[in-house]
Motif scaffolding. Sequence first.
Motif, PDB file in Angstrom:
ATOM      1  N   LEU A 124       0.715  -1.270   0.000  1.00  0.00           N
ATOM      2  CA  LEU A 124      -0.093   0.094   0.143  1.00  0.00           C
ATOM      3  C   LEU A 124       0.772   1.061   0.072  1.00  0.00           C
ATOM      4  O   LEU A 124       0.490   2.151  -0.814  1.00  0.00           O
ATOM      5  CB  LEU A 124      -1.071   0.127   1.031  1.00  0.00           C
ATOM      6  CG  LEU A 124      -1.947   1.195   1.330  1.00  0.00           C
ATOM      7  CD1 LEU A 124      -2.787   1.495   0.095  1.00  0.00           C
ATOM      8  CD2 LEU A 124      -2.548   1.258   2.636  1.00  0.00           C
ATOM      9  N   ALA A 125       1.687   1.403   0.758  1.00  0.00           N
ATOM     10  CA  ALA A 125       2.724   2.536   0.766  1.00  0.00           C
ATOM     11  C   ALA A 125       3.416   2.856  -0.614  1.00  0.00           C
ATOM     12  O   ALA A 125       3.398   3.969  -1.081  1.00  0.00           O
ATOM     13  CB  ALA A 125       3.728   2.260   1.884  1.00  0.00           C
ATOM     14  N   GLU A 126       3.774   1.790  -1.247  1.00  0.00           N
ATOM     15  CA  GLU A 126       4.283   1.934  -2.575  1.00  0.00           C
ATOM     16  C   GLU A 126       3.411   2.567  -3.584  1.00  0.00           C
ATOM     17  O   GLU A 126       3.802   3.184  -4.103  1.00  0.00           O
ATOM     18  CB  GLU A 126       5.142   0.484  -3.057  1.00  0.00           C
ATOM     19  CG  GLU A 126       5.732   1.009  -4.270  1.00  0.00           C
ATOM     20  CD  GLU A 126       6.979   1.615  -4.359  1.00  0.00           C
ATOM     21  OE1 GLU A 126       7.497   1.635  -5.487  1.00  0.00           O
ATOM     22  OE2 GLU A 126       7.460   2.122  -3.399  1.00  0.00           O
ATOM     23  N   SER A 127       2.108   1.886  -3.396  1.00  0.00           N
ATOM     24  CA  SER A 127       1.143   2.577  -4.200  1.00  0.00           C
ATOM     25  C   SER A 127       0.686   4.052  -4.218  1.00  0.00           C
ATOM     26  O   SER A 127       0.622   4.699  -5.064  1.00  0.00           O
ATOM     27  CB  SER A 127      -0.128   1.616  -3.983  1.00  0.00           C
ATOM     28  OG  SER A 127       0.086   0.194  -4.362  1.00  0.00           O
ATOM     29  N   VAL A 128       0.864   4.236  -2.768  1.00  0.00           N
ATOM     30  CA  VAL A 128       0.285   5.616  -2.545  1.00  0.00           C
ATOM     31  C   VAL A 128       1.610   6.618  -2.989  1.00  0.00           C
ATOM     32  O   VAL A 128       1.341   7.598  -3.543  1.00  0.00           O
ATOM     33  CB  VAL A 128       0.042   5.847  -1.204  1.00  0.00           C
ATOM     34  CG1 VAL A 128       0.298   7.459  -0.639  1.00  0.00           C
ATOM     35  CG2 VAL A 128      -1.111   5.113  -0.527  1.00  0.00           C
ATOM     36  N   ARG A 129       3.022   6.073  -2.624  1.00  0.00           N
ATOM     37  CA  ARG A 129       3.892   7.027  -3.150  1.00  0.00           C
ATOM     38  C   ARG A 129       3.881   7.071  -4.826  1.00  0.00           C
ATOM     39  O   ARG A 129       4.305   8.126  -5.160  1.00  0.00           O
ATOM     40  CB  ARG A 129       5.305   6.103  -3.062  1.00  0.00           C
ATOM     41  CG  ARG A 129       6.490   6.777  -3.131  1.00  0.00           C
ATOM     42  CD  ARG A 129       7.679   5.993  -2.944  1.00  0.00           C
ATOM     43  NE  ARG A 129       7.951   5.259  -4.036  1.00  0.00           N
ATOM     44  CZ  ARG A 129       8.390   5.556  -5.283  1.00  0.00           C
ATOM     45  NH1 ARG A 129       8.910   6.578  -5.425  1.00  0.00           N
ATOM     46  NH2 ARG A 129       8.720   4.540  -6.017  1.00  0.00           N
TER      47      ARG A 129
END
Length: 59
Positions: free
Chosen positions: A23-28
């Motif tokens: 999720l963090a990579e997708s948001v970034r």
Amino acid sequence: MAASLPHPDAPHPTTNERPPGDLAESVRLYGLRPWIEQSDKQIKDELGWADFEVRSDPY
């Protein structure tokens, strides 16, 4: 009439070999979108491509 069923030879959704995305990579990555679109617009303007629209040939 077309059916919305998956192809019989298609892999089952639960047999996906890839792990779920982070999720963090997708948001970034989604946060980079405005910068990418702005850069794309500037490049198209600089090359003169902003005045043209490309469409696929139906034939």
